[in-house]
Motif scaffolding. Structure first.
Motif, PDB file in Angstrom:
ATOM      1  N   VAL A   1       3.524  13.121   9.448  1.00  0.00           N
ATOM      2  CA  VAL A   1       4.262  12.557   8.289  1.00  0.00           C
ATOM      3  C   VAL A   1       4.452  11.046   8.366  1.00  0.00           C
ATOM      4  O   VAL A   1       5.063  10.465   7.473  1.00  0.00           O
ATOM      5  CB  VAL A   1       5.633  13.247   8.046  1.00  0.00           C
ATOM      6  N   GLU A   2       3.957  10.396   9.380  1.00  0.00           N
ATOM      7  CA  GLU A   2       4.075   8.934   9.439  1.00  0.00           C
ATOM      8  C   GLU A   2       3.086   8.285   8.485  1.00  0.00           C
ATOM      9  O   GLU A   2       2.010   8.828   8.211  1.00  0.00           O
ATOM     10  CB  GLU A   2       3.829   8.426  10.859  1.00  0.00           C
ATOM     11  N   THR A   3       3.435   7.094   7.993  1.00  0.00           N
ATOM     12  CA  THR A   3       2.572   6.364   7.073  1.00  0.00           C
ATOM     13  C   THR A   3       2.310   4.959   7.616  1.00  0.00           C
ATOM     14  O   THR A   3       3.099   4.425   8.397  1.00  0.00           O
ATOM     15  CB  THR A   3       3.209   6.237   5.667  1.00  0.00           C
ATOM     16  N   PHE A   4       1.199   4.397   7.165  1.00  0.00           N
ATOM     17  CA  PHE A   4       0.839   3.022   7.512  1.00  0.00           C
ATOM     18  C   PHE A   4       0.380   2.334   6.234  1.00  0.00           C
ATOM     19  O   PHE A   4      -0.523   2.821   5.547  1.00  0.00           O
ATOM     20  CB  PHE A   4      -0.263   2.999   8.566  1.00  0.00           C
ATOM     21  N   GLU A   5       1.022   1.227   5.897  1.00  0.00           N
ATOM     22  CA  GLU A   5       0.765   0.541   4.628  1.00  0.00           C
ATOM     23  C   GLU A   5       0.304  -0.883   4.884  1.00  0.00           C
ATOM     24  O   GLU A   5       0.924  -1.623   5.640  1.00  0.00           O
ATOM     25  CB  GLU A   5       2.030   0.533   3.772  1.00  0.00           C
ATOM     26  N   VAL A   6      -0.783  -1.261   4.229  1.00  0.00           N
ATOM     27  CA  VAL A   6      -1.288  -2.629   4.280  1.00  0.00           C
ATOM     28  C   VAL A   6      -1.317  -3.161   2.851  1.00  0.00           C
ATOM     29  O   VAL A   6      -1.888  -2.528   1.951  1.00  0.00           O
ATOM     30  CB  VAL A   6      -2.698  -2.697   4.895  1.00  0.00           C
ATOM     31  N   VAL A   7      -0.699  -4.318   2.649  1.00  0.00           N
ATOM     32  CA  VAL A   7      -0.668  -4.957   1.332  1.00  0.00           C
ATOM     33  C   VAL A   7      -1.320  -6.330   1.444  1.00  0.00           C
ATOM     34  O   VAL A   7      -0.888  -7.170   2.239  1.00  0.00           O
ATOM     35  CB  VAL A   7       0.771  -5.102   0.792  1.00  0.00           C
ATOM     36  N   ALA A   8      -2.373  -6.530   0.651  1.00  0.00           N
ATOM     37  CA  ALA A   8      -3.070  -7.824   0.612  1.00  0.00           C
ATOM     38  C   ALA A   8      -2.785  -8.482  -0.735  1.00  0.00           C
ATOM     39  O   ALA A   8      -3.076  -7.906  -1.782  1.00  0.00           O
ATOM     40  CB  ALA A   8      -4.567  -7.631   0.808  1.00  0.00           C
ATOM     41  N   LYS A   9      -2.195  -9.681  -0.701  1.00  0.00           N
ATOM     42  CA  LYS A   9      -1.893 -10.422  -1.930  1.00  0.00           C
ATOM     43  C   LYS A   9      -2.763 -11.666  -2.000  1.00  0.00           C
ATOM     44  O   LYS A   9      -2.749 -12.493  -1.084  1.00  0.00           O
ATOM     45  CB  LYS A   9      -0.411 -10.822  -1.977  1.00  0.00           C
ATOM     46  N   THR A  10      -3.515 -11.767  -3.097  1.00  0.00           N
ATOM     47  CA  THR A  10      -4.354 -12.939  -3.331  1.00  0.00           C
ATOM     48  C   THR A  10      -3.765 -13.715  -4.498  1.00  0.00           C
ATOM     49  O   THR A  10      -3.728 -13.212  -5.623  1.00  0.00           O
ATOM     50  CB  THR A  10      -5.807 -12.529  -3.634  1.00  0.00           C
ATOM     51  N   ASN A  11      -3.283 -14.925  -4.219  1.00  0.00           N
ATOM     52  CA  ASN A  11      -2.603 -15.746  -5.222  1.00  0.00           C
ATOM     53  C   ASN A  11      -3.561 -16.806  -5.745  1.00  0.00           C
ATOM     54  O   ASN A  11      -3.910 -17.754  -5.043  1.00  0.00           O
ATOM     55  CB  ASN A  11      -1.360 -16.398  -4.596  1.00  0.00           C
TER      56      ASN A  11
END
Length: 342
Positions: free
Chosen positions: A181-191
């Motif tokens: 039930v563990e999660t791993f989140e990666v968020v890439a923001k390109t401005n």
């Protein structure tokens, strides 16, 4: 003479708790209490306890070499890590109390769920989420690829474990072990705001240069104060015209502000028309070759003193080029405390 042999077996050896592998999808744990001796147990009372459940006041009889089955509901069993779990049993019998024990086995289930979303245009957000929907520890990998340009304006919520480059492509790599039930989140923001602003500024710059160099005629207007014997307010108006290309039928129109009059003497080229009613002065220069210039100078005055800022309208040049009529305005000028600002 007959002899009888009596063997005394400890309770923990006589009774045993065991199980087969339990399916984590069923949300029910099955285990057994097995009688390992050739003797019957009457009126057993057992309280079971483990990390998965507590089961109290279980009363039953257990014949020699028989087995009692127990099915116990366990909420979210599929979220519990696979493996063996100790079960203790407190047994109450007529002769006294005792402890028994054993293990329950939870079977393995593997599964990684991946969700990905992309939002925004100017600020582009790419979110990747990995979730362990199994009950064993698994290693997950996330890869985000960016171009050589977009990577300059991209930030991440988690630093990558590795970065690789292949020509114009850059790959960012993350590795992580996830429990059930563990999660791993990666968020890439390109401005893209900064490059967009640079692009817009460059566009305006190019447009300005293009507009400046595309002018066939340059018109510059200026004013300067003139001293008079009577102390009247007077200004010398100068207009300089320079052809950057061959142009035809060139004419200049300058408007006279309402509070001033035009001195009848013109320093350079006399106008072809002075329209006092409409307050306009006109000059006709005919054709001008590239690089050719015309300089106009005249004086305006007023017997009424002017206080503060005195603005003069732009001069307008009209000409023909390749059978098309064009119009160019000069800069704006005003007079303030013997200073001319453009």
């Amino acid at each position: 003479e007959d002899k009888m042999t009596v063997k005394i077996v400890p309770l923990k050896e006589a009774l045993e708790i065991t199980s087969e592998s339990n399916d984590p999808e069923k949300n029910t744990v099955r285990f057994f209490v097995r009688n390992n001796v050739n003797a019957d147990f009457k009126n057993l009372k057992i309280n079971f306890s483990s990390a998965l459940f507590n089961l109290e006041n279980q009363k039953f009889d257990l014949e020699a070499y028989s087995t009692k089955i127990f099915d116990v509901p366990v909420e979210d069993l599929n979220k519990i890590e696979a493996g063996s779990y100790i079960v203790d049993g407190l047994v109450e019998v007529v002769s006294g109390n005792g402890d028994i024990g054993g293990k329950i086995y939870i079977g393995e289930k593997q599964g990684i769920e991946t969700t990905e979303s992309n939002e925004g245009i100017i600020i582009r957000e790419n979110k990747i989420v990995k979730t362990n929907i199994g009950n064993v520890v698994e290693e997950v990998n996330i890869v985000v690829e960016k171009g050589a340009f977009s990577r300059l304006f991209t930030t991440f919520n988690v630093e990558p474990n590795a970065v690789t480059r292949d020509s114009w492509k850059v790959s960012y790599i993350w590795n992580k072990k996830l429990g059930p039930v563990e999660t791993f989140e990666v968020v890439a923001k390109t401005n893209y705001i900064l490059p967009l602003l640079v692009f817009i500024a460059a566009g305006f710059l190019v447009f300005g240069f293009k507009k400046f160099y595309s002018k066939k005629i340059e018109v510059v207007k200026s004013v300067s104060p003139v001293r008079t014997k009577g102390g009247q307010f007077a200004l010398r108006v100068k207009i300089n015209i320079k052809a950057k290309d061959n142009v035809q039928n060139v004419s200049l129109v300058d408007k006279i502000p309402a509070v001033v009059k035009v001195h009848e003497k013109f320093d350079t080229i006399k106008p072809d028309k002075v329209d006092l009613k409409n307050r306009r002065i006109e000059w006709n220069f005919g054709d001008l070759a590239a690089g050719e210039e015309r300089a106009i100078s005249y004086i305006v005055y007023s017997s009424i003193g002017v206080v503060g800022r005195f603005a003069l309208p732009s001069a307008v040049v009209v000409f023909e080029r390749e059978s098309e009529i064009h119009e160019v305005e000069s800069n704006h000028v005003y007079f303030l405390s013997e200073q001319v600002l453009e």
